[in-house]
Design an enzyme around this catalytic site. Structure first.
Site, PDB file in Angstrom:
ATOM      1  N   LYS A   1      63.721  37.065  81.882  1.00 47.92           N
ATOM      2  CA  LYS A   1      62.632  37.581  81.055  1.00 47.92           C
ATOM      3  C   LYS A   1      62.824  39.082  80.816  1.00 47.92           C
ATOM      4  O   LYS A   1      63.232  39.812  81.725  1.00 47.92           O
ATOM      5  CB  LYS A   1      61.302  37.294  81.750  1.00 47.92           C
ATOM      6  CG  LYS A   1      60.054  37.650  80.959  1.00 47.92           C
ATOM      7  CD  LYS A   1      58.830  37.203  81.750  1.00 47.92           C
ATOM      8  CE  LYS A   1      57.524  37.657  81.139  1.00 47.92           C
ATOM      9  NZ  LYS A   1      56.360  37.234  81.957  1.00 47.92           N
TER      10      LYS A   1
ATOM     11  N   SER B   1      52.806  35.154  79.587  1.00 47.16           N
ATOM     12  CA  SER B   1      53.716  35.978  78.825  1.00 47.16           C
ATOM     13  C   SER B   1      55.170  35.494  78.857  1.00 47.16           C
ATOM     14  O   SER B   1      56.007  36.034  78.143  1.00 47.16           O
ATOM     15  CB  SER B   1      53.647  37.412  79.360  1.00 47.16           C
ATOM     16  OG  SER B   1      54.107  37.503  80.696  1.00 47.16           O
TER      17      SER B   1
ATOM     18  N   SER C   1      51.149  34.036  83.832  1.00 43.48           N
ATOM     19  CA  SER C   1      52.279  34.086  82.901  1.00 43.48           C
ATOM     20  C   SER C   1      53.448  33.177  83.233  1.00 43.48           C
ATOM     21  O   SER C   1      54.379  33.067  82.441  1.00 43.48           O
ATOM     22  CB  SER C   1      52.783  35.526  82.777  1.00 43.48           C
ATOM     23  OG  SER C   1      51.817  36.332  82.144  1.00 43.48           O
TER      24      SER C   1
END
Length: 462
Positions: free
Chosen positions: A83, A158, A182
């Site tokens: 990420k 996210s 997330s």
């Protein structure tokens, strides 16, 4: 019956096939396929998918990142993604923000080091909303990341870029982290397994270390419980927190019959929509048939929690925006942050004087959480207050007041575990009328990831 294959996917007859990481590793171990073939297949799938999903922000196909020689973990040779809020040496970290002037990272981040030590082969970095603040991966300055089950809908956030690529078959697992949901939110939106570990289970990221309450946990999203279990067993080999009970390698359902608290409606009192409620109730019924005891419970937290967490969220935006040049480099431009970050920043500025009392109350949630799990083994709830929205519903250009109202109704279950520090698991347990997955949330006492994985196996097997 909903077709179990996303509309946008790259599953095909190549070196990856339809395998999860466990099956792929077994083929690698017996020489049925080579690491080079697997890496090439993953790269081709990423190239095929990204124009449709917009989930990859930077690639390193020419020089994939691998562990240093001698570090051959049980995930060695498995392709993955990181990420884009975690540093990887030589590659920029953009954090989903137009305010950051990207420059190559000088060092691997603390968690990237652990991730690489597990043997994974990193092929790039995935999209997220600005600073990970939103529950959808729709950066204001870029195209949205699209849900492979239906590209008109959100992937959640996210860790939406990672979830999209795993669900669509590019890689078996990808890095995700979770400061308010997330890992679990995109897992729910994309039909994946997402385990948020207990606070301190893995390395603490550089950005989380200075926080008065570390709400961030690291992990992955996967397509199967056994992949999540293998990942956490391997990460425990790499780094073991001796203050927590070991997870070990969980390979199937357990024998313990649990006392399960059922909480279908959110902490803030927002009613859960019909489809989501049905998925939770069906899950409760499945557990009950398997011998677990189900009891309705009230939210085990102060009524002030939702507003207190919003204020803490605002503090995070204040730190990112006001301290951006220190955190992200001299080229950081606070005028370029999106509407959500700006609104959260302004909220905090107006209420800064309340922070000490809010921190005190939020720290109290850990003890409240622990007390609840003296009487119950599991807290069962939705992951989200309603089913996955279409793209645009949570876009950061929506007016701040409207967006916060929508986020409050949507992200109304997951933040509690971040503040309390407990582990929680998102499992795909239902479908919407549009053919999108619905996630169900199981939380457990501190250090009880093993119990969650055992229940995950049980639910996965039907």
């Amino acid at each position: 019956m909903t077709d179990p294959t996303p509309k946008i996917h790259a599953f095909q007859d190549d070196a990856l096939g339809n395998d999860d990481a466990v099956a792929l590793k077994e083929r690698l171990n017996r020489g049925a396929v080579s690491e080079q073939d697997v890496t090439r297949a993953a790269i081709e799938r990423l190239r095929q998918l990204d124009p449709q999903l917009n989930a990859l922000v930077v690639e390193c196909f020419d020089e994939p990142r691998k562990s240093t020689p001698g570090q051959n973990g049980s995930l060695s040779g498995i392709p993955s993604l990181l990420k884009d809020n975690t540093d990887l040496k030589g590659i920029p970290s953009r954090h989903g923000s137009a305010a950051i002037q990207p420059h190559p990272a000088r060092h691997d981040g603390a968690y990237a080091k652990e991730f690489l030590a597990a043997g994974l082969t990193l092929l790039g970095k995935t999209a997220l909303p600005e600073f990970g603040f939103n529950a959808t991966t729709e950066p204001a300055h870029d195209e949205p990341t699209r849900n492979p089950w239906n590209p008109a809908f959100s992937t959640g956030g996210s860790s939406g870029g990672s979830a999209a690529m795993v669900a669509a078959g590019a890689v078996p697992m990808a890095h995700a982290n979770d400061g308010g949901g997330s890992i679990r939110i995109p897992a729910a939106c994309c039909g994946l397994v997402g385990l948020k570990p207990t606070r301190g289970r893995h390395a603490v990221s550089e950005t989380a270390r200075p926080l008065p309450i570390n709400v961030v946990s690291e992990g992955v999203v996967t397509r199967t419980v056994r992949d999540t279990a293998l990942f956490h067993a391997e990460m425990e080999r790499v780094h073991r927190n001796r203050k927590l009970p070991p997870i070990g390698h969980v390979q199937g359902p357990g024998h313990k019959r649990c006392r399960v608290g059922l909480m279908p409606d959110s902490i803030n009192g927002t009613p859960t929509d019909e489809a989501t409620r049905r998925a939770v109730e069906d899950t409760a019924h499945q557990l009950e048939l398997n011998g677990h005891r189900i009891e309705p419970v009230a939210p085990p937290v102060d009524p002030s929690f939702p507003e207190d967490f919003k204020h803490y969220w605002g503090m995070l935006s204040f730190l990112a925006t006001a301290g951006g040049r220190f955190a992200f480099g001299k080229g950081f431009d606070p005028e370029q942050v999106d509407g959500l970050s700006r609104g959260l920043y302004q909220r905090f500025r107006r209420n800064m004087h309340r922070l000490p009392a809010i921190i005190t109350r939020l720290k109290r949630t850990r003890k409240q959480y622990a007390r609840f799990f003296e009487d119950y083994d599991i807290l069962l709830s939705p992951v989200l207050g309603h089913t996955t929205p279409e793209l645009g519903w949570l876009h950061p250009d929506v007016s701040y007041d409207t967006l916060m109202e929508r986020l409050s109704a949507y992200v109304s279950f997951t933040p509690y575990c971040n503040t309390a520090g407990g582990p929680a698991l998102s499992m795909p347990m239902g479908w919407t009328d549009q053919g999108l997955p619905i996630g169900v949330h199981l939380a457990a006492g501190h250090g009880q990831e093993r119990l969650l994985l055992e229940l995950g196996y049980e639910l996965e097997s039907g």
